[in-house]
Design a protein around this motif. Structure first.
Motif, PDB file in Angstrom:
ATOM      1  N   MET A   1     147.106  84.879  79.985  1.00 20.02           N
ATOM      2  CA  MET A   1     147.056  84.979  78.454  1.00 20.02           C
ATOM      3  C   MET A   1     146.147  84.155  78.094  1.00 20.02           C
ATOM      4  SD  MET A   1     151.299  84.367  77.441  1.00 20.02           S
ATOM      5  CE  MET A   1     151.198  83.027  78.082  1.00 20.02           C
ATOM      6  N   PRO A   2     144.850  84.725  77.412  1.00 17.96           N
ATOM      7  CA  PRO A   2     143.892  84.111  76.767  1.00 17.96           C
ATOM      8  C   PRO A   2     144.103  83.178  75.537  1.00 17.96           C
ATOM      9  CG  PRO A   2     143.222  86.346  77.120  1.00 17.96           C
ATOM     10  CD  PRO A   2     144.693  86.297  77.406  1.00 17.96           C
ATOM     11  N   VAL A   3     143.588  81.903  75.521  1.00 19.87           N
ATOM     12  CA  VAL A   3     143.938  81.081  74.413  1.00 19.87           C
ATOM     13  C   VAL A   3     143.024  81.110  73.440  1.00 19.87           C
ATOM     14  CG1 VAL A   3     144.092  78.503  73.916  1.00 19.87           C
ATOM     15  CG2 VAL A   3     144.848  79.505  76.033  1.00 19.87           C
ATOM     16  N   GLY A   4     143.649  81.433  72.068  1.00 26.97           N
ATOM     17  CA  GLY A   4     143.069  81.413  70.815  1.00 26.97           C
ATOM     18  C   GLY A   4     143.372  80.457  69.846  1.00 26.97           C
ATOM     19  N   THR A   5     143.006  79.252  70.287  1.00 32.91           N
ATOM     20  CA  THR A   5     143.397  78.126  69.395  1.00 32.91           C
ATOM     21  C   THR A   5     143.589  78.220  67.899  1.00 32.91           C
ATOM     22  OG1 THR A   5     142.678  76.615  71.257  1.00 32.91           O
ATOM     23  CG2 THR A   5     143.169  75.587  69.155  1.00 32.91           C
ATOM     24  N   ARG A   6     142.315  78.310  67.236  1.00 33.73           N
ATOM     25  CA  ARG A   6     142.336  78.463  65.679  1.00 33.73           C
ATOM     26  C   ARG A   6     142.517  79.910  65.272  1.00 33.73           C
ATOM     27  NH1 ARG A   6     139.194  74.288  67.383  1.00 33.73           N
ATOM     28  NH2 ARG A   6     139.677  72.122  66.558  1.00 33.73           N
ATOM     29  N   ALA A   7     143.268  80.533  65.769  1.00 35.65           N
ATOM     30  CA  ALA A   7     143.496  82.265  65.831  1.00 35.65           C
ATOM     31  C   ALA A   7     142.194  83.054  66.239  1.00 35.65           C
ATOM     32  CB  ALA A   7     143.842  82.448  64.522  1.00 35.65           C
ATOM     33  N   THR A   8     141.482  82.547  67.163  1.00 30.64           N
ATOM     34  CA  THR A   8     140.236  83.194  67.695  1.00 30.64           C
ATOM     35  C   THR A   8     140.118  82.552  69.073  1.00 30.64           C
ATOM     36  OG1 THR A   8     137.852  83.787  67.498  1.00 30.64           O
ATOM     37  CG2 THR A   8     138.724  81.531  66.490  1.00 30.64           C
ATOM     38  N   VAL A   9     140.084  83.655  70.008  1.00 35.37           N
ATOM     39  CA  VAL A   9     139.389  83.207  71.386  1.00 35.37           C
ATOM     40  C   VAL A   9     137.904  83.225  71.170  1.00 35.37           C
ATOM     41  CG1 VAL A   9     139.187  84.013  73.830  1.00 35.37           C
ATOM     42  CG2 VAL A   9     141.161  84.456  72.435  1.00 35.37           C
ATOM     43  N   LYS A  10     137.396  81.912  71.277  1.00 33.82           N
ATOM     44  CA  LYS A  10     136.201  81.443  71.059  1.00 33.82           C
ATOM     45  C   LYS A  10     135.109  82.483  71.552  1.00 33.82           C
ATOM     46  CE  LYS A  10     136.953  76.362  70.928  1.00 33.82           C
ATOM     47  NZ  LYS A  10     136.719  76.346  69.180  1.00 33.82           N
TER      48      LYS A  10
END
Length: 373
Positions: free
Chosen positions: A35-44
């Motif tokens: 699962m890709p991480v989109g910390t601030r509601a975005t995958v950088k």
């Protein structure tokens, strides 16, 4: 919880690896899955369309960071995280507990909850398990995590034992406070590298009962072999009919070893964070695209990779982007690295379904890239 189901459709005969289908309100997650991480509601640096193109079925967002900015109320007003970030597939939010406890010098901890200082403006906040559930309900992810205490490594056994006790108490409070039927609340197993504390945490967590279980407290500095040795009995002790999520792991070798132990879900910032340093994952190990050897190398990043980056761009071009600090360089490497892990999980599913996961794993162990991860 009628919107959720977890069906096991294949087991490897020689390992504990399994293939499952986790149904959520926003679609199916085929497991094992990275699962890709989109910390601030975005995958950088990567758009939702690009994530869909490389086969991402679920992304993460971080409760701590979204609580601070823009605020859970703003996300709720936007219609929840799915509409806010333009992602129509499943989303998981972690509780933010890991981030809170990583700021150990600024927090105050009691059985009631945890007080912490904002990294944005220095303001102090206090979260009870009930507060944390309210924030995650406002964010509206499909899968949410209990608030837990994540001890560092190394940590003395009494401290880890206290974290197990407190996390179990908070798990029960989170379950009582959580009210949204369209969200699956996962409990979290702690216990560090102490087998007896891990067993106690599993027993406490499963006694409360959750539709899925996170395995936390790893990837915090412990040796790789010690982690796998400790993980094996935890994974086998968790309910077989519920998804098992190894939190914070995105090393390809660790992921494949954990799949062999019966773990289903993985996440980590590693593929995108290393991409921003000019590093690419490949079948031959990590590649530093800043290296001058790639200046006139007009082949793909990895000839064995089927991602859109390898199909279109060369090592020479990506090196040019990286060395000139062009934004596109980080984006292309992020897409590539995420694809490597997502496709590796897909290949693992195929191997399990064909009853050859043991051979698949052994081939990876003996491959040229194994020692680089």
């Amino acid at each position: 919880m009628s919107s959720f189901s977890f069906d096991l459709i294949a087991h490897d005969p020689d390992t504990r690896a399994r293939v499952g289908r986790f149904q959520t309100p926003h679609g199916v997650i085929n497991t094992p899955m990275f699962m890709p991480v989109g910390t601030r509601a975005t995958v950088k640096g990567v758009t939702p369309a690009q994530l869909r193109e490389i086969g991402a079925e679920v992304v993460l967002a971080n409760t701590y960071h979204l609580f601070l900015r823009p605020g859970a109320d703003i996300v709720r007003e936007a219609g929840g995280l799915h509409r806010f970030m333009g992602w129509d597939r499943p989303i998981l939010t972690d509780s933010g507990g890991f981030q809170v406890f990583s700021l150990a010098d600024t927090l105050k901890l009691t059985d009631d909850g945890v007080e912490f200082r904002s990294i944005v403006d220095g303001a102090r906040h206090f979260w009870t398990p009930e507060d944390n559930m309210a924030v995650q309900e406002a964010l509206g992810a499909d899968i949410i995590m209990q608030l837990d205490q994540c001890p560092p490594y190394p940590a003395e056994k009494p401290m880890v034992a206290e974290a197990v006790r407190r996390s179990a108490a908070w798990a029960a409070r989170c379950k009582t406070a959580h009210s949204r039927e369209d969200q699956a609340l996962f409990g979290i197993v702690q216990g560090g590298v102490f087998d007896d504390l891990r067993a106690e945490s599993v027993a406490r967590c499963t006694e409360i009962g959750f539709p899925g279980y996170g395995i936390g407290g790893y990837s915090v500095g412990e040796p790789h072999d010690l982690m796998l040795e400790s993980l094996a009995p935890v994974a086998s002790a968790l309910p077989a009919d519920r998804p098992r999520y190894l939190m914070g792991v995105g090393n390809p070798t660790t992921m494949l070893e954990a799949i062999g132990l019966g773990v289903d879900l993985f996440d980590c910032v590693l593929p995108t964070r290393t991409a921003r340093t000019g590093t690419a994952f490949s079948s031959e190990g990590r590649m530093n695209l800043k290296n001058a050897r790639y200046t006139r190398d007009h082949g793909p990043i990895d000839p064995a990779c089927s991602c859109p980056v390898c199909a279109t761009y060369t090592r020479s071009y990506v090196r040019h982007l990286v060395t000139t600090k062009e934004m596109l360089g980080s984006t292309l490497l992020s897409i590539h690295n995420l694809h490597v892990l997502i496709d590796l999980a897909r290949s693992a599913r195929v191997a399990i379904e064909e009853g050859r996961y043991s051979a698949f794993l052994e081939q990876w162990r003996n491959g040229p890239g194994h020692d680089d991860y």
